[in-house]
Design a protein around this motif. Structure first.
Motif, PDB file in Angstrom:
ATOM      1  N   UNK A 169       0.834  -1.201   0.000  1.00 31.28           N
ATOM      2  CA  UNK A 169       0.000   0.000   0.000  1.00 31.28           C
ATOM      3  C   UNK A 169       0.872   1.255   0.000  1.00 31.28           C
ATOM      4  N   UNK A 170       1.895   1.285   0.865  1.00 26.22           N
ATOM      5  CA  UNK A 170       2.798   2.438   0.926  1.00 26.22           C
ATOM      6  C   UNK A 170       3.581   2.567  -0.376  1.00 26.22           C
ATOM      7  N   UNK A 171       4.109   1.463  -0.869  1.00 33.76           N
ATOM      8  CA  UNK A 171       4.918   1.488  -2.083  1.00 33.76           C
ATOM      9  C   UNK A 171       4.123   2.005  -3.278  1.00 33.76           C
ATOM     10  N   UNK A 172       2.887   1.556  -3.406  1.00 33.69           N
ATOM     11  CA  UNK A 172       2.054   1.982  -4.536  1.00 33.69           C
ATOM     12  C   UNK A 172       1.781   3.477  -4.478  1.00 33.69           C
ATOM     13  N   UNK A 173       1.440   3.988  -3.286  1.00 34.87           N
ATOM     14  CA  UNK A 173       1.141   5.416  -3.156  1.00 34.87           C
ATOM     15  C   UNK A 173       2.394   6.261  -3.332  1.00 34.87           C
ATOM     16  N   UNK A 174       3.516   5.845  -2.759  1.00 31.49           N
ATOM     17  CA  UNK A 174       4.761   6.594  -2.926  1.00 31.49           C
ATOM     18  C   UNK A 174       5.160   6.650  -4.406  1.00 31.49           C
ATOM     19  N   UNK A 175       5.048   5.523  -5.091  1.00 36.77           N
ATOM     20  CA  UNK A 175       5.406   5.479  -6.510  1.00 36.77           C
ATOM     21  C   UNK A 175       4.535   6.432  -7.318  1.00 36.77           C
ATOM     22  N   UNK A 176       3.243   6.428  -7.049  1.00 44.23           N
ATOM     23  CA  UNK A 176       2.321   7.288  -7.782  1.00 44.23           C
ATOM     24  C   UNK A 176       2.616   8.764  -7.528  1.00 44.23           C
ATOM     25  N   UNK A 480      -3.439  16.500   6.018  1.00 42.30           N
ATOM     26  CA  UNK A 480      -3.983  16.324   4.672  1.00 42.30           C
ATOM     27  C   UNK A 480      -3.101  15.460   3.778  1.00 42.30           C
ATOM     28  N   UNK A 481      -1.845  15.262   4.179  1.00 41.82           N
ATOM     29  CA  UNK A 481      -0.940  14.476   3.340  1.00 41.82           C
ATOM     30  C   UNK A 481      -1.253  12.987   3.454  1.00 41.82           C
ATOM     31  N   UNK A 482      -0.672  12.217   2.551  1.00 35.70           N
ATOM     32  CA  UNK A 482      -0.674  10.762   2.724  1.00 35.70           C
ATOM     33  C   UNK A 482       0.328  10.484   3.836  1.00 35.70           C
ATOM     34  N   UNK A 483      -0.169  10.092   4.992  1.00 39.08           N
ATOM     35  CA  UNK A 483       0.645  10.046   6.205  1.00 39.08           C
ATOM     36  C   UNK A 483       0.938   8.609   6.622  1.00 39.08           C
ATOM     37  N   UNK A 484       2.237   8.294   6.663  1.00 32.93           N
ATOM     38  CA  UNK A 484       2.707   6.996   7.142  1.00 32.93           C
ATOM     39  C   UNK A 484       3.360   7.210   8.500  1.00 32.93           C
ATOM     40  N   UNK A 485       3.013   6.390   9.474  1.00 35.24           N
ATOM     41  CA  UNK A 485       3.539   6.510  10.831  1.00 35.24           C
ATOM     42  C   UNK A 485       4.236   5.211  11.224  1.00 35.24           C
ATOM     43  N   UNK A 486       5.501   5.313  11.595  1.00 33.34           N
ATOM     44  CA  UNK A 486       6.206   4.197  12.228  1.00 33.34           C
ATOM     45  C   UNK A 486       6.408   4.571  13.686  1.00 33.34           C
ATOM     46  N   UNK A 543       9.219  -1.765   2.394  1.00 35.87           N
ATOM     47  CA  UNK A 543       8.708  -0.815   1.399  1.00 35.87           C
ATOM     48  C   UNK A 543       9.678  -0.688   0.226  1.00 35.87           C
ATOM     49  N   UNK A 544      10.988  -0.609   0.523  1.00 34.00           N
ATOM     50  CA  UNK A 544      11.984  -0.489  -0.543  1.00 34.00           C
ATOM     51  C   UNK A 544      11.900  -1.667  -1.511  1.00 34.00           C
ATOM     52  N   UNK A 545      11.761  -2.862  -0.980  1.00 31.41           N
ATOM     53  CA  UNK A 545      11.681  -4.048  -1.843  1.00 31.41           C
ATOM     54  C   UNK A 545      10.409  -4.028  -2.688  1.00 31.41           C
TER      55      UNK A 545
END
Length: 759
Positions: A169-176, A480-486, A543-545
């Motif tokens: 999910x993160x990889x797809x959104x980051x790529x887009x 408002x951003x696409x927000x990823x939290x670790x 995510x990198x992979x």
């Protein structure tokens, strides 16, 4: 003075855990269903793991003892020897899971560690209480255990998914986002106190993998915090050793409260040096703290400076040193470049003694007494500063001025002498990947948010809804951003996060961290993380992979460390096995042929490394002191003081509150000490506003507002108010009132013109 007398004399501010008899200790319960008959102490055959404290820059050594329940020793008698390293307080013991079964664990200060010698702070003393245990519903409820994703946008609920699904999910959104808006549309804020391995992982991913330069560290949001020191020495900090606190003749602290935020250092200075009368302490602080009172009580000084006027005070002291011809001529002649610029600069009338008295608010006799102590103890003085300087107006000028004062008096590279920060973070790692060229024009991630350039944020090991400035203005933009939290725990970021990745934390993963006196240690895993939580670096790898980015094939922490040390000659010799063998004392960098200098800028360092300083010409540079020529209070926050905002607000750190409190704030005995944020206000200012002690008040600045409980006191001077930084309760965060942009010198200001009124 022995430890018991010391505790008694300093109990008002120390936060040291109380003395308990065994009968009293039974009030502590590790299991709601089983009272404290279940309390055990480590048996002789317990498994032993090396750790450092999970909190501040001092990095005290600890041992984790793990054993099977019922096999431990039963305590007898009474607990009477705290801080000896032999005293296992009930708060040191907990029940956790390891290898899928329940075990007992005791987190005990290590007597063999050269840093703390069995001592501990109020935060470190509660390390065991923060451990994840299913037996505590309170602890279990706040820990993140499984990946969560909003599958259909901000208005959809967070849904538990697999790690594979979350990474995809993160990889797809980051790529887009990268394809549509470019790599700098991807923003990241990382906890620069975070452990070495995950920090390197995220920086490599961001700079090399994504090609983005949109990033910030939560502790140095706009600029490098050590610039004033780096300008002189070529590097910013870590030049002293912990033993220096015991041999110094004069400690000078400016904008740093070691009693609260470097407790072990302060204990060692006080017990071994100050208390016997071997040394003095000059504390430069707008607040009259317990530390300031103790300095005065033992023959030192408290210089209750007007906030932000440090460049004037230090410029005046340098001028007086030069007028008395009391500087270290040999050191300056041999090692210093730019001395003539210093001489020229302090001739300005604003650096006269009379001007300094008027500008700083410090009495003439105190400035002259400070001068006498500095001259008397030149070459034997530790000059330390921290966030109180770094996060105020004209931060570079203030920091560089203190550096130059120490340099001229020869307090460099000698036992008990240094010029350094008293805290800080090594930006988390020893290898800093090359940043994309766009970084030169992309230093402020807030500008990217305001202009709509930053469309995604990864909050990596930090709470961006508490730790960043001017939240009233910028939190809505971050939401408002696409927000990823670790993160390790549930926070207010949950409400806006599109993806939440659960992190395995201290004790749950093998980690590496370096102390402020340059000791590198492995923090060993001794327990299971909750649910499916994984070390932060694994979040990056997954995510990198998924994005098809090469170079993230690490299988374990050792492989990441090997990659880091291959890029840094200072730690290249420190392989994983050597660090394990070194235990809680670690290995000190820079290391060459198995040897490390005890302190930087010393004869020993020059003999070992072939150079004394980290500048290109191996000289100390003080030319930039000329920047003080343009120092004018009206250019900064004091120029904003007006009829509407007549007060100046500053913030400070609480003893019991490290960072935002994350895993431990809800622990009984911690949050109860300070249940609500408070605002220090002088009686004259309180009376003029009809504010009474204990009343709820609002602090309002041009940028936002927050609330606190009034504490009417002469701890602050008229015209100045002060609040705790990063307080964990809603509406009580000072960062809602701070400024939105860096000042002209790039510093992050936590000084702000304001007004205060009752609720």
């Amino acid at each position: 003075m022995d430890r018991r007398k010391f505790l008694k004399s300093s109990l008002v501010g120390s936060g040291v855990l109380p003395l308990l008899t065994w009968e009293e200790a039974k009030a502590f319960s590790l299991d709601a269903e089983k009272p404290l008959e279940a309390l055990e102490l480590p048996p002789d055959d317990a498994q032993v793991f090396n750790l450092t404290c999970q909190y501040c820059m001092v990095q005290c050594g600890y041992k984790a003892y793990v054993w099977e329940p019922g096999k431990g020793k039963k305590p007898a008698g009474s607990y009477t020897t705290p801080l000896s390293g032999e005293w296992v307080h009930p708060s040191f013991v907990n029940r956790v899971w390891k290898d899928g079964r329940e075990v007992m664990v005791a987190i005990v200060p290590d007597r063999e560690c050269v840093i703390n010698q069995g001592d501990y702070s109020v935060r470190g003393g509660g390390n065991a209480t923060t451990l994840y245990t299913p037996r505590s519903q309170e602890v279990a409820a706040k820990r993140l255990a499984y990946p969560l994703v909003r599958l259909k946008g901000k208005d959809s609920p967070l849904t538990r998914v697999s790690w594979d699904e979350a990474a995809e999910f993160v990889a797809e959104r980051f790529t887009r986002i990268k394809e549509q808006s470019g790599p700098d549309a991807l923003g990241m804020v990382f906890g620069d106190w975070l452990w070495t391995l995950p920090t390197y992982a995220i920086l490599k991913f961001w700079f090399k993998g994504l090609g983005s330069s949109s990033y910030a560290g939560n502790g140095w949001f706009f600029d490098e915090e050590s610039a004033g020191i780096s300008a002189a020495f070529g590097t910013g900090t870590r030049s002293f050793t912990v033993e220096d606190f015991e041999v110094t003749k004069l400690l000078v602290t400016a904008g740093t409260n070691l009693h609260n935020n470097g407790s072990i250092w302060w204990h060692r200075f006080y017990l071994k040096n100050l208390a016997p009368g071997n040394a003095k302490h000059i504390d430069i602080d707008p607040r009259r703290t317990f530390q300031a009172q103790m300095a005065e009580k033992h023959g030192g000084l408290h210089l209750q400076i007007r906030p932000g006027t440090d460049p004037i005070l230090v410029g005046a002291l340098i001028r007086l040193v030069l007028e008395r011809d009391a500087y270290d001529k040999e050191f300056v002649k041999k090692h210093v470049t730019g001395f003539d610029r210093v001489v020229e600069t302090v001739r300005d009338p604003k650096f006269s003694l009379e001007s300094a008295v008027k500008t700083t608010g410090i009495p003439r006799e105190k400035i002259l007494k400070a001068l006498e102590l500095l001259i008397e103890n030149k070459g034997q003085t530790m000059l330390l500063h921290e966030k109180g300087l770094i996060h105020q107006m004209a931060a570079f000028e203030a920091q560089h001025a203190y550096a130059v004062l120490g340099i001229l008096l020869g307090n460099v590279g000698k036992p008990g002498a240094c010029v350094s920060r008293s805290g800080g973070h090594p930006k988390g790692t020893f290898a800093w990947p090359e940043e994309p060229p766009s970084r030169a024009e992309n230093l402020n991630i807030y500008e990217g948010l305001e202009k709509g350039k930053v469309k995604a944020l990864w909050a990596y090991g930090c709470n961006i809804f508490k730790q960043l400035p001017t939240l009233s203005r910028f939190r809505p933009l971050m939401e408002k951003t696409f927000l990823v939290v670790s993160d390790r725990i549930h926070t207010e970021m949950d409400a806006a996060a599109d993806v939440i990745l659960p992190a395995a934390t201290w004790g749950e993963a093998d980690l590496i961290l370096a102390s402020e006196d340059r000791r590198v240690r492995i923090l060993q895993k001794f327990m299971d993380p909750p649910g499916e939580a994984r070390p932060d670096w694994e979040h990056v790898v997954l995510v990198a992979k998924k994005m098809g980015i090469p170079g993230f094939d690490w299988k374990n922490p050792r492989e990441i460390w090997d990659e880091i040390r291959s890029q840094n000659d200072w730690v290249k010799e420190m392989d994983w096995d050597s660090l394990l063998k070194a235990g809680t004392n670690g290995l000190r960098y820079p290391m060459v042929n198995g040897r490390s200098p005890e302190r930087l800028y010393s004869d020993e360092m020059e003999a070992l490394l072939g150079r004394r300083f980290f500048t290109k010409d191996n000289k100390v540079h003080v030319e930039k002191f000329a920047a003080l020529k343009d120092f004018d209070l009206r250019k900064y926050e004091w120029g904003e003081v007006s009829t509407r905002y007549p007060l100046m607000a500053i913030d400070f750190r609480l003893n019991e509150l490290w960072n935002t409190g994350y895993t431990y704030w809800d622990t009984p005995g911690v949050y109860e000490r300070t249940p609500d944020a408070y605002l220090l206000i002088n009686p004259l200012d309180a009376r003029a506003r009809g504010i009474k002690n204990g009343q709820w008040v609002v602090l309002e600045s041009p940028y936002g507002k927050c609330k606190a409980v009034a504490r009417v006191t002469d701890e602050v001077r008229p015209g100045v108010v002060a609040m705790p930084a990063l307080f964990p309760k809603p509406d009580q965060e000072f960062n809602y009132a701070t400024r939105p942009t860096p000042t002209t010198d790039g510093s992050v200001d936590t000084m702000v013109a304001c007004e205060v009124y009752g609720v």
